[in-house]
Design a protein around this motif. Structure first.
Motif, PDB file in Angstrom:
ATOM      1  N   THR A 110      49.103  52.252  25.217  1.00  0.00           N
ATOM      2  CA  THR A 110      48.656  53.352  24.760  1.00  0.00           C
ATOM      3  C   THR A 110      49.865  54.041  24.031  1.00  0.00           C
ATOM      4  N   GLN A 111      50.794  53.552  23.816  1.00  0.00           N
ATOM      5  CA  GLN A 111      52.099  54.105  23.179  1.00  0.00           C
ATOM      6  C   GLN A 111      52.234  53.702  21.617  1.00  0.00           C
ATOM      7  N   VAL A 112      53.067  54.522  21.154  1.00  0.00           N
ATOM      8  CA  VAL A 112      53.503  53.989  19.754  1.00  0.00           C
ATOM      9  C   VAL A 112      52.665  54.284  18.764  1.00  0.00           C
ATOM     10  N   MET A 113      51.544  53.413  18.478  1.00  0.00           N
ATOM     11  CA  MET A 113      50.568  53.379  17.389  1.00  0.00           C
ATOM     12  C   MET A 113      49.791  54.459  17.398  1.00  0.00           C
ATOM     13  N   SER A 114      49.628  55.338  18.720  1.00  0.00           N
ATOM     14  CA  SER A 114      48.864  56.409  18.670  1.00  0.00           C
ATOM     15  C   SER A 114      49.787  57.554  18.487  1.00  0.00           C
ATOM     16  N   ALA A 115      50.959  57.525  18.300  1.00  0.00           N
ATOM     17  CA  ALA A 115      52.015  58.654  18.280  1.00  0.00           C
ATOM     18  C   ALA A 115      52.901  58.399  17.081  1.00  0.00           C
ATOM     19  N   VAL A 116      52.459  57.499  16.086  1.00  0.00           N
ATOM     20  CA  VAL A 116      53.511  56.973  14.882  1.00  0.00           C
ATOM     21  C   VAL A 116      53.483  58.435  13.949  1.00  0.00           C
ATOM     22  N   LEU A 117      52.418  59.362  13.906  1.00  0.00           N
ATOM     23  CA  LEU A 117      52.492  60.494  13.223  1.00  0.00           C
ATOM     24  C   LEU A 117      53.057  61.658  13.736  1.00  0.00           C
ATOM     25  N   ASP A 118      53.476  61.558  15.120  1.00  0.00           N
ATOM     26  CA  ASP A 118      54.130  62.850  15.733  1.00  0.00           C
ATOM     27  C   ASP A 118      55.302  62.894  15.470  1.00  0.00           C
ATOM     28  N   GLU A 119      55.622  64.060  14.802  1.00  0.00           N
ATOM     29  CA  GLU A 119      57.119  64.243  14.154  1.00  0.00           C
ATOM     30  C   GLU A 119      58.024  64.606  15.194  1.00  0.00           C
ATOM     31  N   GLY A 120      57.512  65.216  16.285  1.00  0.00           N
ATOM     32  CA  GLY A 120      58.513  65.715  17.445  1.00  0.00           C
ATOM     33  C   GLY A 120      58.980  64.562  18.111  1.00  0.00           C
ATOM     34  N   LEU A 121      58.250  63.383  18.232  1.00  0.00           N
ATOM     35  CA  LEU A 121      58.556  62.287  18.989  1.00  0.00           C
ATOM     36  C   LEU A 121      59.571  61.364  18.128  1.00  0.00           C
ATOM     37  N   ALA A 122      59.482  61.273  16.540  1.00  0.00           N
ATOM     38  CA  ALA A 122      60.231  60.710  15.720  1.00  0.00           C
ATOM     39  C   ALA A 122      61.742  61.690  15.608  1.00  0.00           C
ATOM     40  N   LEU A 123      61.807  62.661  15.699  1.00  0.00           N
ATOM     41  CA  LEU A 123      62.858  63.759  15.608  1.00  0.00           C
ATOM     42  C   LEU A 123      63.580  63.597  16.999  1.00  0.00           C
ATOM     43  N   PHE A 124      62.886  63.388  18.257  1.00  0.00           N
ATOM     44  CA  PHE A 124      63.698  62.852  19.426  1.00  0.00           C
ATOM     45  C   PHE A 124      64.769  61.632  19.044  1.00  0.00           C
ATOM     46  N   ALA A 125      64.071  60.786  18.382  1.00  0.00           N
ATOM     47  CA  ALA A 125      64.546  59.387  18.101  1.00  0.00           C
ATOM     48  C   ALA A 125      65.752  59.440  17.033  1.00  0.00           C
ATOM     49  N   GLY A 126      65.545  60.579  15.957  1.00  0.00           N
ATOM     50  CA  GLY A 126      66.536  60.708  15.128  1.00  0.00           C
ATOM     51  C   GLY A 126      65.800  60.096  13.735  1.00  0.00           C
ATOM     52  N   LEU A 127      64.697  59.939  13.686  1.00  0.00           N
ATOM     53  CA  LEU A 127      64.073  59.123  12.520  1.00  0.00           C
ATOM     54  C   LEU A 127      63.065  59.751  12.045  1.00  0.00           C
ATOM     55  N   ASN A 128      62.653  59.318  10.767  1.00  0.00           N
ATOM     56  CA  ASN A 128      61.478  59.906  10.196  1.00  0.00           C
ATOM     57  C   ASN A 128      60.383  59.783  10.955  1.00  0.00           C
ATOM     58  N   VAL A 129      60.150  58.714  11.227  1.00  0.00           N
ATOM     59  CA  VAL A 129      58.964  58.419  12.024  1.00  0.00           C
ATOM     60  C   VAL A 129      59.125  57.302  13.230  1.00  0.00           C
ATOM     61  N   ILE A 130      58.660  57.209  14.149  1.00  0.00           N
ATOM     62  CA  ILE A 130      59.046  56.334  15.166  1.00  0.00           C
ATOM     63  C   ILE A 130      58.612  54.800  14.764  1.00  0.00           C
ATOM     64  N   PRO A 131      59.496  53.712  15.198  1.00  0.00           N
ATOM     65  CA  PRO A 131      59.145  52.470  14.735  1.00  0.00           C
ATOM     66  C   PRO A 131      57.794  52.063  15.369  1.00  0.00           C
ATOM     67  N   LYS A 132      57.232  51.023  14.504  1.00  0.00           N
ATOM     68  CA  LYS A 132      55.767  50.521  14.967  1.00  0.00           C
ATOM     69  C   LYS A 132      56.070  49.453  16.166  1.00  0.00           C
ATOM     70  N   ARG A 133      54.976  49.100  16.788  1.00  0.00           N
ATOM     71  CA  ARG A 133      55.113  48.154  17.680  1.00  0.00           C
ATOM     72  C   ARG A 133      55.776  46.716  17.463  1.00  0.00           C
ATOM     73  N   SER A 134      55.551  46.371  16.478  1.00  0.00           N
ATOM     74  CA  SER A 134      56.168  45.156  15.882  1.00  0.00           C
ATOM     75  C   SER A 134      57.602  45.145  15.902  1.00  0.00           C
ATOM     76  N   PHE A 135      58.437  46.340  15.253  1.00  0.00           N
ATOM     77  CA  PHE A 135      59.778  46.377  15.227  1.00  0.00           C
ATOM     78  C   PHE A 135      60.318  46.220  16.772  1.00  0.00           C
ATOM     79  N   LEU A 136      59.704  47.188  17.591  1.00  0.00           N
ATOM     80  CA  LEU A 136      60.322  47.385  19.039  1.00  0.00           C
ATOM     81  C   LEU A 136      59.966  46.206  19.808  1.00  0.00           C
TER      82      LEU A 136
END
Length: 473
Positions: A110-136
């Motif tokens: 239930t993670q990642v793909m349901s949160a790829v548009l959450d800018e706060g999660l991406a900001l925590f990681a220091g990215l523009n968007v959180i990486p997708k499940r294939s990359f992780l």
């Protein structure tokens, strides 16, 4: 034709028989307007926006971990471990992304793909968007196995410098991570949750007996190696701290009598169980009731607080010298519990109390298994086991440090309890030229965060280039 079924297949067959060709596929602009999925951007640290704006995020609680990550030097720790990275997603950003998902404690499917548009999660990681499940998934496969011991050592050295306390007594156990598939290289191990043996990966876990966080793990174990893993942990701890562990608590399946003798020669105190064979039980039954004495347990919360014990020294086949054996009756089991220890002078009541507390490790390991989802091998983010376990160690220590900082009984609270009270929180991020202010709504437990000084936080986050501040209510 009335006898032909009115289905797309039947109609298409009829038209083909009559000589009609298939209609050309419509272009996108010719299709009627409809709701379409929003496609997230590709993760790229170079596209991270630092422009002033306001962001709403459901991952607001994660930012409570940022001060600790900054003070411990997260980027420096990752840099020491030679983890893989790219210009678009450096190693530190990839590991923060994985760690954020682990800290959130959700099931990975239930993670990642349901949160790829959450800018706060991406900001925590220091990215523009959180990486997708294939990359992780791919990233966890790219990490060389030799990196994990380095990461474990550098991580806990940094956490110790940060102020994470640790004791000298450790609870040890094995945990089988089930594998659902056909792989001839995997061995069968006992799975306590299912009370059966099945294919899986055997993980050795060491938990601090005082602070209740995982401080060591090894998932690259075969059956012929598991008996000696306790010695490997003792060597690791001495190399890291300069001295052997003060006390090890484990059950009878962790190691052999010969290794108990080696622990004794290294002056490492231990408490373990002895397997109850029929001959041994018959020997205990021959002792008169007057030979047993009653003790009172004061440091544990349980119904059976006044068991009877038979305390004596015995000889074991592969153990050099005498060893202390304490047989315990009326402890909630029909058969006596047999404790073995090399602590000859410690009171029997204290020894029984300490091993009774060890029963809590199974609950705490269960906390790690359930909350951090160590058993979730088949999911949308299929991480390699050693990567997932290393992330569990990191997340467990961060939760323990957070509980230690908050105090008020949270020092030994389970991770799920801390998550429910503090981390599971939405927030509004107000970003200006110099600062990121994390605004939390009014919550019942906010006064505890205020008492811990989080409202006074003013640290510069290097991967964001801004000061971090918290606002409550």
């Amino acid at each position: 034709r009335e006898d032909i079924q009115r289905s797309p297949v039947a109609i298409g067959k009829l038209l083909k028989e009559e000589g009609f060709a298939r209609l050309p596929r419509r272009a996108d602009e010719e299709r009627p307007e409809a709701v379409k999925p929003v496609q997230a951007d590709r993760a790229d640290v170079r596209s991270l926006s630092r422009e002033p704006r306001t962001i709403s995020t459901k991952f607001g609680g994660l930012f409570l971990f940022l001060p600790a990550l900054v003070e411990m030097g997260f980027n420096r720790v990752i840099g020491h471990c030679e983890l893989p990275g790219t210009k678009m997603v450096p190693a530190a950003c990839a590991m923060r992304s994985l760690l954020a998902l682990k800290l959130q404690g959700n099931r990975r499917h239930t993670q990642v793909m349901s949160a790829v548009l959450d800018e706060g999660l991406a900001l925590f990681a220091g990215l523009n968007v959180i990486p997708k499940r294939s990359f992780l998934t791919e990233y966890s496969c790219r990490i060389p196995p030799a990196c994990y011991p380095k990461l474990m050592r550098h991580w806990f050295d940094a956490m110790t410098r940060l102020g994470l306390e640790h004791g000298s007594s450790f609870d040890l156990d094995f945990h089988t991570i089930p594998f659902h598939g056909e792989d001839a290289l995997l061995e069968k191990h006992y799975v306590s949750k299912r009370s059966r043996r099945q294919k899986g990966l055997l993980a050795f876990l060491a938990q601090d007996g005082d602070q209740r966080f995982f401080c060591y793990a090894n998932t690259d174990l075969r059956k012929e190696q598991q008996n000696d893993e306790i010695l490997a942990f003792a060597k690791y701890w001495k190399r890291r701290t300069g001295q052997f562990p003060g006390e090890l608590i484990f059950d009878s399946k962790v190691t052999t009598q010969a290794n108990l003798s080696k622990l004794n020669q290294q002056d490492i105190k231990f408490i373990t169980l002895r397997r109850r064979g029929s001959k041994l039980l018959q020997d205990l039954a021959r002792h008169p009731r007057s030979a047993w004495r009653r003790i009172e347990l004061s440091g544990v919360s349980r119904i059976y607080k006044t068991p009877r014990i038979l305390d004596r020294r015995v000889m074991l086949d592969d153990y050099d010298g005498p060893i202390r054996q304490i047989a315990v009756m009326e402890l909630g089991h029909e058969k006596p519990t047999l404790l073995l220890t090399n602590q000859m002078r410690r009171s029997a009541a204290k020894l029984v109390e300490r091993y009774a507390q060890r029963m809590l490790i199974e609950n705490n390991i269960e906390d790690g298994v359930n909350f951090f989802h160590m058993d979730a091998l088949s999911s949308a983010v299929a991480l390699k086991v050693n990567c997932d376990v290393q992330l569990t160690l990191m997340a467990s220590s961060l939760y323990r440090y957070l509980g230690q900082r908050i105090g008020q009984g949270y020092k030994t609270a389970k991770s799920a309890h801390l998550f429910d009270d503090f981390i599971d929180a939405t927030a509004t991020l107000a970003i200006d030229e110099r600062t990121i202010r994390v605004h939390y709504q009014k919550r019942a437990h906010s006064p505890l965060l205020l008492a811990a000084g989080f409202d006074q936080t003013d640290v510069r986050v290097p991967w964001l280039g801004k000061q971090l501040q918290f606002v409550f209510g």
